[in-house]
Design a protein around this motif. Structure first.
Motif, mmCIF file in Angstrom:
data_model
loop_
_atom_site.group_PDB
_atom_site.id
_atom_site.type_symbol
_atom_site.label_atom_id
_atom_site.label_comp_id
_atom_site.label_asym_id
_atom_site.label_seq_id
_atom_site.Cartn_x
_atom_site.Cartn_y
_atom_site.Cartn_z
ATOM 1 N N UNK A 90 0.821 -1.211 0.000
ATOM 2 C CA UNK A 90 0.000 0.000 0.000
ATOM 3 C C UNK A 90 0.857 1.265 0.000
ATOM 4 N N UNK A 91 1.935 1.260 0.792
ATOM 5 C CA UNK A 91 2.815 2.432 0.825
ATOM 6 C C UNK A 91 3.489 2.674 -0.515
ATOM 7 N N UNK A 92 3.732 1.595 -1.254
ATOM 8 C CA UNK A 92 4.422 1.725 -2.540
ATOM 9 C C UNK A 92 3.605 2.498 -3.563
ATOM 10 N N UNK A 93 2.315 2.685 -3.293
ATOM 11 C CA UNK A 93 1.483 3.490 -4.193
ATOM 12 C C UNK A 93 1.653 4.985 -3.929
ATOM 13 N N UNK A 94 2.311 5.334 -2.822
ATOM 14 C CA UNK A 94 2.406 6.738 -2.430
ATOM 15 C C UNK A 94 3.832 7.270 -2.369
ATOM 16 N N UNK A 95 4.802 6.388 -2.149
ATOM 17 C CA UNK A 95 6.163 6.823 -1.843
ATOM 18 C C UNK A 95 7.159 6.186 -2.801
ATOM 19 N N UNK A 96 8.331 6.814 -3.012
ATOM 20 C CA UNK A 96 9.382 6.178 -3.812
ATOM 21 C C UNK A 96 9.818 4.851 -3.200
ATOM 22 N N UNK A 97 10.239 3.925 -4.061
ATOM 23 C CA UNK A 97 10.559 2.567 -3.611
ATOM 24 C C UNK A 97 11.612 2.540 -2.512
ATOM 25 N N UNK A 98 12.644 3.361 -2.638
ATOM 26 C CA UNK A 98 13.689 3.376 -1.625
ATOM 27 C C UNK A 98 13.191 3.840 -0.273
ATOM 28 N N UNK A 99 12.269 4.805 -0.269
ATOM 29 C CA UNK A 99 11.710 5.288 0.999
ATOM 30 C C UNK A 99 10.820 4.232 1.634
ATOM 31 N N UNK A 100 10.044 3.518 0.807
ATOM 32 C CA UNK A 100 9.222 2.424 1.334
ATOM 33 C C UNK A 100 10.115 1.348 1.943
ATOM 34 N N UNK A 101 11.176 0.976 1.226
ATOM 35 C CA UNK A 101 12.074 -0.063 1.721
ATOM 36 C C UNK A 101 12.713 0.339 3.044
ATOM 37 N N UNK A 102 13.165 1.583 3.134
ATOM 38 C CA UNK A 102 13.791 2.027 4.382
ATOM 39 C C UNK A 102 12.806 1.993 5.544
ATOM 40 N N UNK A 103 11.611 2.515 5.319
ATOM 41 C CA UNK A 103 10.603 2.539 6.366
ATOM 42 C C UNK A 103 10.257 1.122 6.820
ATOM 43 N N UNK A 104 10.059 0.210 5.851
ATOM 44 C CA UNK A 104 9.643 -1.148 6.185
ATOM 45 C C UNK A 104 10.774 -1.965 6.815
ATOM 46 N N UNK A 105 11.980 -1.833 6.286
ATOM 47 C CA UNK A 105 13.078 -2.668 6.754
ATOM 48 C C UNK A 105 13.644 -2.228 8.096
ATOM 49 N N UNK A 106 13.637 -0.928 8.360
ATOM 50 C CA UNK A 106 14.277 -0.420 9.576
ATOM 51 C C UNK A 106 13.443 -0.624 10.831
ATOM 52 N N UNK A 107 12.187 -1.026 10.685
ATOM 53 C CA UNK A 107 11.359 -1.325 11.845
ATOM 54 C C UNK A 107 11.238 -0.159 12.807
ATOM 55 N N UNK A 108 11.316 -0.455 14.108
ATOM 56 C CA UNK A 108 11.121 0.582 15.115
ATOM 57 C C UNK A 108 12.278 1.568 15.187
ATOM 58 N N UNK A 109 13.385 1.268 14.492
ATOM 59 C CA UNK A 109 14.541 2.174 14.511
ATOM 60 C C UNK A 109 14.346 3.380 13.603
ATOM 61 N N UNK A 110 13.340 3.340 12.747
ATOM 62 C CA UNK A 110 13.114 4.423 11.784
ATOM 63 C C UNK A 110 11.792 5.116 12.083
ATOM 64 N N UNK A 133 -0.859 -2.917 -10.269
ATOM 65 C CA UNK A 133 0.342 -3.137 -9.455
ATOM 66 C C UNK A 133 -0.024 -3.530 -8.036
ATOM 67 N N UNK A 134 -0.975 -2.800 -7.462
ATOM 68 C CA UNK A 134 -1.362 -3.071 -6.080
ATOM 69 C C UNK A 134 -1.980 -4.464 -5.946
ATOM 70 N N UNK A 135 -2.845 -4.839 -6.872
ATOM 71 C CA UNK A 135 -3.513 -6.136 -6.795
ATOM 72 C C UNK A 135 -2.511 -7.276 -6.874
ATOM 73 N N UNK A 136 -1.524 -7.151 -7.760
ATOM 74 C CA UNK A 136 -0.516 -8.208 -7.871
ATOM 75 C C UNK A 136 0.327 -8.308 -6.608
ATOM 76 N N UNK A 137 0.687 -7.154 -6.054
ATOM 77 C CA UNK A 137 1.490 -7.162 -4.833
ATOM 78 C C UNK A 137 0.720 -7.786 -3.677
ATOM 79 N N UNK A 138 -0.540 -7.418 -3.525
ATOM 80 C CA UNK A 138 -1.339 -7.957 -2.432
ATOM 81 C C UNK A 138 -1.595 -9.451 -2.608
ATOM 82 N N UNK A 139 -1.660 -9.912 -3.853
ATOM 83 C CA UNK A 139 -1.889 -11.336 -4.094
ATOM 84 C C UNK A 139 -0.744 -12.192 -3.549
#
Length: 258
Positions: free
Chosen positions: A147-167, A222-228
């Motif tokens: 869902x976030x990937x529909x709003x934010x650049x891929x690198x920002x989504x990855x950082x937010x998701x991967x860094x967990x509570x540290x970000x 894109x969203x439907x494939x990702x959610x699948x």
């Protein structure tokens, strides 16, 4: 609605305000609140008097902190049929094309992105902070990331998701990367959202709804494939529930000792 959700519609405005009303639980979503959210979005589909919606959270500490950790969600034995109670908490998942504006104050994390990801745009005040704790507690961030990937650049989504509570993403940074469309002074996000909603409600409803649908159609494939794929990724990557609980409890103890 029960104590978990408040819904109000000011006479003559066409604007409904939907408020997550569990401030003592940081507006975390339990199974009852999940059902209430789905029901209210479906009810608006049949209510022509509601032409725009503002979604917000009660209290000053949080918009929403995702699934309530105390919720008991029975699961089938097969990982291919895992139940996620948050999949139906958003307006689009319930077929609602009336515009929804999210007003965020305080924390918005984890499962909150099911709601923010289906809002048409997000307004946040300066106290807002966004983060995704999944990886910290041994869980895959799949639906939230899609869902976030529909709003934010891929690198920002990855950082937010991967860094967990540290970000922790501030309201200003969220604005810079496109998650948030406007930043207000503390406590002013809901008022700003109401002003936008009043404008939308003053326009012909079918034209507004068609525009909402067109915006989402551009992202739908894109969203439907990702959610699948999300359910299988969660089943493969999540630690057992007991281990997740251990990590969560350890993290809470760490915060209390700081």
């Amino acid at each position: 609605m029960s104590g978990g959700l408040r819904v109000s519609v000011a006479d003559g405005t066409g604007v409904a305000v939907v408020t997550l009303d569990r401030p003592d639980r940081l507006n975390a979503i339990d199974l009852a609140l999940a059902a209430e959210l789905a029901a209210v979005w479906r009810s608006f589909r049949h209510d022509d008097s509601v032409r725009a919606v503002v979604l917000t959270g009660a209290g000053e500490r949080a918009f929403c902190t995702g699934i309530d950790r105390s919720a008991d969600v029975p699961q089938p034995d097969s990982p291919h049929m895992a139940d996620d109670p948050l999949l139906t908490v958003g307006p689009k998942a319930n077929g609602l094309w009336t515009p929804v504006i999210a007003a965020v104050r305080g924390m918005a994390c984890g499962g909150a992105f099911y709601l923010l990801g289906e809002a048409d745009f997000v307004i946040a005040d300066e106290t807002a902070v966004f983060f995704d704790p999944h990886t910290t507690y041994g869980m895959v961030s799949a639906y939230e990331t899609a869902l976030l990937a529909q709003r934010m650049p891929a690198g920002e989504v990855a950082r937010l998701a991967l860094m967990g509570t540290a970000e922790r993403v501030s309201a200003r940074r969220a604005y810079e990367v496109g998650l948030v469309s406007e930043v207000t002074a503390p406590g002013e996000a809901e008022a700003a959202a109401l002003r936008c909603a009043a404008v939308l409600a003053s326009y012909p409803a079918t034209a507004v709804q068609g525009t909402v649908r067109a915006c989402w159609a551009a992202q739908e494939a894109t969203r439907s494939r990702a959610l699948a794929h999300a359910g299988d990724l969660v089943a493969l990557g999540n630690l057992p529930a007991g281990r997740q609980a251990e990590l969560f409890a350890a993290r809470r103890r760490e915060f209390r000792t700081r």
